[in-house]
Design an enzyme around this catalytic site. Sequence first.
Site, PDB file in Angstrom:
ATOM      1  CE  LYS A 124      -1.364   1.471   4.158  1.00  0.00           C
ATOM      2  NZ  LYS A 124      -1.128   2.833   4.616  1.00  0.00           N
ATOM      3  CG  ASN A 125       2.439   2.713   3.523  1.00  0.00           C
ATOM      4  OD1 ASN A 125       1.272   3.047   3.319  1.00  0.00           O
ATOM      5  ND2 ASN A 125       2.913   2.496   4.749  1.00  0.00           N
ATOM      6  CB  CYS A 163      -3.397  11.042  12.785  1.00  0.00           C
ATOM      7  SG  CYS A 163      -2.917   9.378  12.371  1.00  0.00           S
ATOM      8  NE  ARG A 173       0.898   9.973  10.394  1.00  0.00           N
ATOM      9  CZ  ARG A 173       0.421   9.005   9.633  1.00  0.00           C
ATOM     10  NH1 ARG A 173      -0.711   8.432   9.947  1.00  0.00           N
ATOM     11  NH2 ARG A 173       1.065   8.602   8.559  1.00  0.00           N
ATOM     12  CG  ASP A 185       3.926   1.298   9.396  1.00  0.00           C
ATOM     13  OD1 ASP A 185       3.534   2.118  10.239  1.00  0.00           O
ATOM     14  OD2 ASP A 185       4.103   1.588   8.198  1.00  0.00           O
ATOM     15  NE  ARG A 230      -6.801   4.255   6.232  1.00  0.00           N
ATOM     16  CZ  ARG A 230      -6.084   5.219   6.769  1.00  0.00           C
ATOM     17  NH1 ARG A 230      -6.266   5.538   8.032  1.00  0.00           N
ATOM     18  NH2 ARG A 230      -5.190   5.872   6.063  1.00  0.00           N
TER      19      ARG A 230
HETATM   20  N1  EPU Z   1       7.009  14.628  10.690  1.00  0.00           N
HETATM   21  C1  EPU Z   1       7.115  15.962  10.978  1.00  0.00           C
HETATM   22  N2  EPU Z   1       6.865  16.867   9.976  1.00  0.00           N
HETATM   23  C2  EPU Z   1       6.553  16.482   8.721  1.00  0.00           C
HETATM   24  C3  EPU Z   1       6.460  15.114   8.425  1.00  0.00           C
HETATM   25  C4  EPU Z   1       6.701  14.194   9.438  1.00  0.00           C
HETATM   26  O1  EPU Z   1       7.387  16.349  12.108  1.00  0.00           O
HETATM   27  O2  EPU Z   1       6.351  17.353   7.858  1.00  0.00           O
HETATM   28  C5  EPU Z   1       7.259  13.628  11.757  1.00  0.00           C
HETATM   29  C6  EPU Z   1       5.998  12.817  12.079  1.00  0.00           C
HETATM   30  O3  EPU Z   1       5.159  13.495  12.973  1.00  0.00           O
HETATM   31  C7  EPU Z   1       6.587  11.550  12.648  1.00  0.00           C
HETATM   32  C8  EPU Z   1       7.881  11.391  11.840  1.00  0.00           C
HETATM   33  O4  EPU Z   1       8.156  12.661  11.275  1.00  0.00           O
HETATM   34  O5  EPU Z   1       6.896  11.743  13.991  1.00  0.00           O
HETATM   35  C9  EPU Z   1       7.829  10.359  10.745  1.00  0.00           C
HETATM   36  O6  EPU Z   1       6.652  10.535   9.968  1.00  0.00           O
HETATM   37  P1  EPU Z   1       6.612  10.240   8.412  1.00  0.00           P
HETATM   38  O7  EPU Z   1       6.431  11.542   7.694  1.00  0.00           O
HETATM   39  O8  EPU Z   1       7.766   9.403   8.018  1.00  0.00           O
HETATM   40  O9  EPU Z   1       5.281   9.416   8.273  1.00  0.00           O
HETATM   41  P2  EPU Z   1       4.359   9.406   7.006  1.00  0.00           P
HETATM   42  O10 EPU Z   1       5.176   9.642   5.806  1.00  0.00           O
HETATM   43  O11 EPU Z   1       3.188  10.268   7.253  1.00  0.00           O
HETATM   44  C10 EPU Z   1       4.599   6.886   6.389  1.00  0.00           C
HETATM   45  C11 EPU Z   1       3.687   5.708   6.259  1.00  0.00           C
HETATM   46  C12 EPU Z   1       3.210   5.287   7.637  1.00  0.00           C
HETATM   47  C13 EPU Z   1       4.429   4.932   8.466  1.00  0.00           C
HETATM   48  C14 EPU Z   1       5.399   6.118   8.523  1.00  0.00           C
HETATM   49  C15 EPU Z   1       6.685   5.811   9.248  1.00  0.00           C
HETATM   50  C16 EPU Z   1       2.715   6.053   4.077  1.00  0.00           C
HETATM   51  C17 EPU Z   1       1.541   6.390   3.267  1.00  0.00           C
HETATM   52  N3  EPU Z   1       2.567   6.088   5.410  1.00  0.00           N
HETATM   53  O12 EPU Z   1       3.842   7.917   7.004  1.00  0.00           O
HETATM   54  O13 EPU Z   1       2.398   4.138   7.456  1.00  0.00           O
HETATM   55  O14 EPU Z   1       4.042   4.600   9.779  1.00  0.00           O
HETATM   56  O15 EPU Z   1       5.729   6.531   7.190  1.00  0.00           O
HETATM   57  O16 EPU Z   1       7.336   4.749   8.661  1.00  0.00           O
HETATM   58  O17 EPU Z   1       3.765   5.732   3.543  1.00  0.00           O
HETATM   59  C18 EPU Z   1       0.725   2.596   8.018  1.00  0.00           C
HETATM   60  O18 EPU Z   1       0.894   2.065   6.910  1.00  0.00           O
HETATM   61  O19 EPU Z   1       0.039   2.061   8.934  1.00  0.00           O
HETATM   62  C19 EPU Z   1       1.336   3.893   8.291  1.00  0.00           C
HETATM   63  C20 EPU Z   1       0.916   4.698   9.263  1.00  0.00           C
END
Ligand code: EPU
Length: 417
Positions: free
Chosen positions: A22-23, A117, A122, A305, A397
């Site tokens: 998915k991701n 969330c 996030r 995850d 999801r």
């Molecule tokens: N963060 C910030 N600012 C930003 C972006 C992120 O502070 O602008 C922080 C977040 O709050 C968090 C950390 O950075 O503490 C890491 O977040 P990240 O941005 O890596 O998460 P994401 O990209 O929103 C993806 C996956 C998640 C997975 C995380 C971490 C997708 C669509 N989602 O989320 O997947 O947990 O990376 O590996 O790729 C899931 O599949 O269940 C899921 C939640």
Amino acid sequence: MDKIRIVGGKKLRGRVEISGAKNAALPAMAATLLTPETVLLENIPYVRDILTTRTLLESIGVNAEVPGNGTGSFKAADVGALEAPYELVKTMRASILVLGPMLARFKKARVSLPGGCAIGSRPINLHLQGLEKMGAKCDVAHGYVEASTAGLHGAYIQFETVTVTGTENLMMAAVLANGETVLDNAACEPEVENLADMLRAMGAKIEGAGTRTIRIRGVKKLKGCRHRIIPDRIEAGTFAIAAAITRGDVEVADCNPKHLSSVLSQLSLVGVEISMGETGFHVRGHGGISSKNMTTYPYPAFPTDMQAQYMALMTQGDGTAIITETIFENRFMHALELIRMGADIKVEGRQATVRGGCPLMGANVQASDLRASASLILAGLAAKGETIIDRVYHLDRGYARIEEKMAGLGAEIERIS
Ligand code: EPU
């Protein structure tokens, strides 16, 4: 609303085939906005977030087809509304992934700010800061990010925190920007690398994806391509723990074991027998389970995850395990439900102390997010008696036909309406 009913106690045995990730599919679908030509994506998993993204792309004007099984087709030739509305973004935060591609190709985009969330705050500040460095103006008004640019240009961007979708968004923006962009402290998750492979097949110039420094040299335009989505390492890891927690014997097929080496080595450490193959691995959980501490970190370390699923396993350990969650500040909601099933878990801030050896008992429980749902299924498989899991829309999801796949391995599990 659907529920999942499980009667625990069956050892899982047999072979399970892993679906596409998915991701990896979500950013790939967003990347189809970068070209007017047709893009074919193989191995798209048929899960709710994919269908939400299809609806989002269609609302923007993309001709998007996602069949139940196999190859999706996308053509963004007549894009109209450059907007990701609140109704869609609120159900799926990954909708923010359309921001970079829309800005890069059409020079403007309006994307609803993702709200709260279940697993943490996030924010998307790093996405916006990076786009601004590349020459975009991003205003936040009325719950929307309104972004525009006279034309994106290359920039040096160092992420203060590793962000997966942030890296993907900026990489998609940079491929059509004028000049070179360097993304430092970038995410090296396999999903980022898979996206870079796709963008390269479309004609982008990218080096270093899969490492902490990614260099992108912008090109004038991109073409269509055919690209294969990598297997879902989190689904594969979830089935590995299902085999371990039921003391079963399962071949996890059609995946890339290298993508989950941290998970598999942690499982070996706790006493699960793992035999590695090229495109799969075998899990035998005949012995006892040792309790071992675990801390989540960005790839290649143990993924957040898989934290909820590992916690379910540790409830069956022979001692005490401390689980530390460093990525999200509120990702222990499953602990409360596991406690209702008989587990002994104490949560303090970002640490959960799991005392093993408490037999799990079936109960009525509620899923709070996608991976929490998976952990409750795992606990249900190991528990004595019947477990009913409510709010399984979270599960839908991201897991394709999980109850069918578990039942195929001998679990007593069904979906009830
Ligand atoms: N963060 C910030 N600012 C930003 C972006 C992120 O502070 O602008 C922080 C977040 O709050 C968090 C950390 O950075 O503490 C890491 O977040 P990240 O941005 O890596 O998460 P994401 O990209 O929103 C993806 C996956 C998640 C997975 C995380 C971490 C997708 C669509 N989602 O989320 O997947 O947990 O990376 O590996 O790729 C899931 O599949 O269940 C899921 C939640």
